[in-house]
Scaffold this active site. Structure first.
Site, short mmCIF file in Angstrom:
data_model
loop_
_atom_site.label_atom_id
_atom_site.label_comp_id
_atom_site.label_asym_id
_atom_site.label_seq_id
_atom_site.Cartn_x
_atom_site.Cartn_y
_atom_site.Cartn_z
N HIS A 89 0.87 -1.18 0.00
CA HIS A 89 0.00 0.00 0.00
C HIS A 89 0.92 1.24 0.00
O HIS A 89 2.04 1.17 0.53
CB HIS A 89 -0.83 -0.04 1.29
CG HIS A 89 -1.92 0.96 1.39
ND1 HIS A 89 -1.70 2.26 1.74
CD2 HIS A 89 -3.25 0.85 1.22
CE1 HIS A 89 -2.84 2.92 1.78
NE2 HIS A 89 -3.81 2.08 1.46
N ASP A 129 3.10 -4.57 7.88
CA ASP A 129 1.87 -3.79 7.77
C ASP A 129 0.71 -4.77 7.93
O ASP A 129 0.42 -5.56 7.03
CB ASP A 129 1.86 -3.11 6.39
CG ASP A 129 0.53 -2.46 6.07
OD1 ASP A 129 -0.45 -2.64 6.82
OD2 ASP A 129 0.46 -1.76 5.03
N CYS A 181 -4.64 2.57 -3.68
CA CYS A 181 -3.40 3.04 -3.05
C CYS A 181 -2.28 2.02 -3.26
O CYS A 181 -1.48 1.77 -2.33
CB CYS A 181 -3.57 3.32 -1.56
SG CYS A 181 -4.76 4.59 -1.22
#
Ligand code: PLP
Length: 407
Positions: A124, A201, A365
């Site tokens: 992302h 993440d 994104c």
């Protein structure tokens, strides 16, 4: 195992009761943000009406009550992800801020010109741009792991990227576009074999799977509350204590200091060193209610339900002429990205919207991933604990209806 009563669960989410263009809303944009159960919103309301005082500000009963509510969540989150202690849980505005914190504080302090960071093509933007901001100060090189045709990371390339300049590794646990679940443990083990710390993440993992940061052996792990049935505007950075202790503050202000004078300032202990200013103590307090909710439904039950929906959707989609699905890794999370024929993703999304189906369109994104796939964007449907088989069937019926118009 108790029966998974999705209709009963839906009663907890008033936000699902919408209509668009005369159709019952089918909310399939859970990857972007989930809906919120009533009890979380009630916890927010309760705090605003009864316990709103600034946290860690003195001896007043109401401030102590607010502080207790916030710190209870910290302990709750630490236990939920199996951190060694609550001091390893830093509250941020979300995954994005958590990653920026690490890039700025750890990266800005310990990375030097010529050092290399390994990340992946499926990141992302939140896990790309902070490292590029770091490049404005330090000449670090980004080394990118590619994917194969199923949307899995090429682990041979990953292993081959390590060299004596590799100083940091970061990657997403679950891809927000492809749904791929990356082999975190194996990848962390490889990085640690080279003495390199790892930031994962977890924005798309924590809502769908049980995460144990010590079992994964990660050094940093970031996630957002709003994707896991919690309030917006808050997130978590887990960090291994030894690393957090060595890192300088990310922002300066109230709360994060030991002592301030014009001659010099000392920092507060963990975790407050990284929490400058008044935190979103209302949102933080309500996050523990979201965790209670997830635990009550049961993460294994949620994952099994979402998996069933994903299989049903994928099977149905595969039968639609012109359908292209991006991301077919075994064991993927409940996210399907697709295109129909040569139609633009916005057109597909708009037609679905007219039928009440709320999906996401665009690059999600993840523009470097789109570039690697040779496309500009996709349509993305993603499932949560409250979606139903009937909704999947209605989504498939909508796709069958619009597909011929898009060919
Ligand atoms: N990382 C991944 C994989 C995401 O899917 C997202 C949000 O979609 C983020 C990071 C950023 O999360 P937030 O906007 O909550 O900071």
């Amino acid at each position: 195992m108790k029966k998974y009563d999705v209709e009963k669960l839906r009663e907890d989410f008033p936000g699902l009761n919408r209509e668009f263009y005369g159709h019952k809303m089918i909310y399939l944009d859970n990857t972007a943000t989930s809906q919120t159960p009533r009890e979380v919103v009630e916890a927010v309301e309760r705090m605003y009406f009864h316990s709103k005082a600034n946290v860690h500000r003195g001896v007043s009963s109401i401030s102590q009550e607010a502080t207790d509510l916030q710190e209870t969540t910290r302990r709750r989150v630490a236990a939920y992800i199996n951190a060694s202690s609550p001091e390893e849980v830093i509250f941020t505005r979300g995954t994005t801020e958590a990653i920026n914190l690490v890039a700025s504080s750890y990266g800005g302090t310990f990375l030097k010109d010529g050092d290399e960071i390994i990340l992946t093509v499926m990141e992302h933007h939140a896990n790309i741009v902070p490292w590029q901001l770091l490049q404005r100060h330090v000449d670090v090189k980004l080394r990118v792991v590619p994917i194969n045709e199923r949307g899995e990371l090429d682990l041979d390339v990953y292993r081959s990227l390590f060299n004596d300049r590799t100083r940091f590794v970061t990657f997403t646990h679950v891809s927000n576009v492809l749904g791929t679940v990356n082999p975190v443990k194996e990848m962390v083990k490889e990085a640690h074999r080279h003495g390199v710390p790892v930031l994962v993440d977890g924005a798309q993992a924590v809502p769908h799977t049980r995460v144990d940061v010590r079992d994964l052996d990660v050094d940093f792990y970031a996630f957002s509350s709003h994707k896991m049935y919690g309030p917006t505007g808050i997130g978590v950075l887990y960090g291994r204590r030894e690393l957090l202790e060595k890192m300088p503050p990310y922002q300066g202000g109230g709360e994060m200091i030991g002592h301030v004078s014009f001659e010099g300032t000392t920092w507060a202990e963990l975790p407050f060193k990284f929490e400058a200013g008044t935190p979103d103590f209302v949102g933080i307090s309500a996050l523990s209610v979201a965790l209670d909710y997830i635990e009550r439904v049961g993460m294994e039950a949620i994952a099994a339900h979402e998996h069933k929906l994903l299989e049903r959707a994928t099977r149905g989609m595969e039968g639609i002429e012109g359908m292209r699905i991006f991301g077919t890794a075994p064991g993927k999370a409940a996210v399907v990205s697709f295109l129909i024929g040569s139609a633009h993703h916005y057109d597909t999304g708009m037609l679905l919207d007219k039928l009440g189906v709320e999906v996401r369109t665009g690059h999600h994104c993840a523009q470097p991933l789109m570039h690697a796939l040779g496309i500009e964007g996709t349509v993305r449907a993603s499932f949560a604990l409250y979606n139903t088989e009937e909704e999947v069937d209605a989504f498939l019926a909508a796709l069958r209806r619009i597909a011929p118009m898009l060919m």
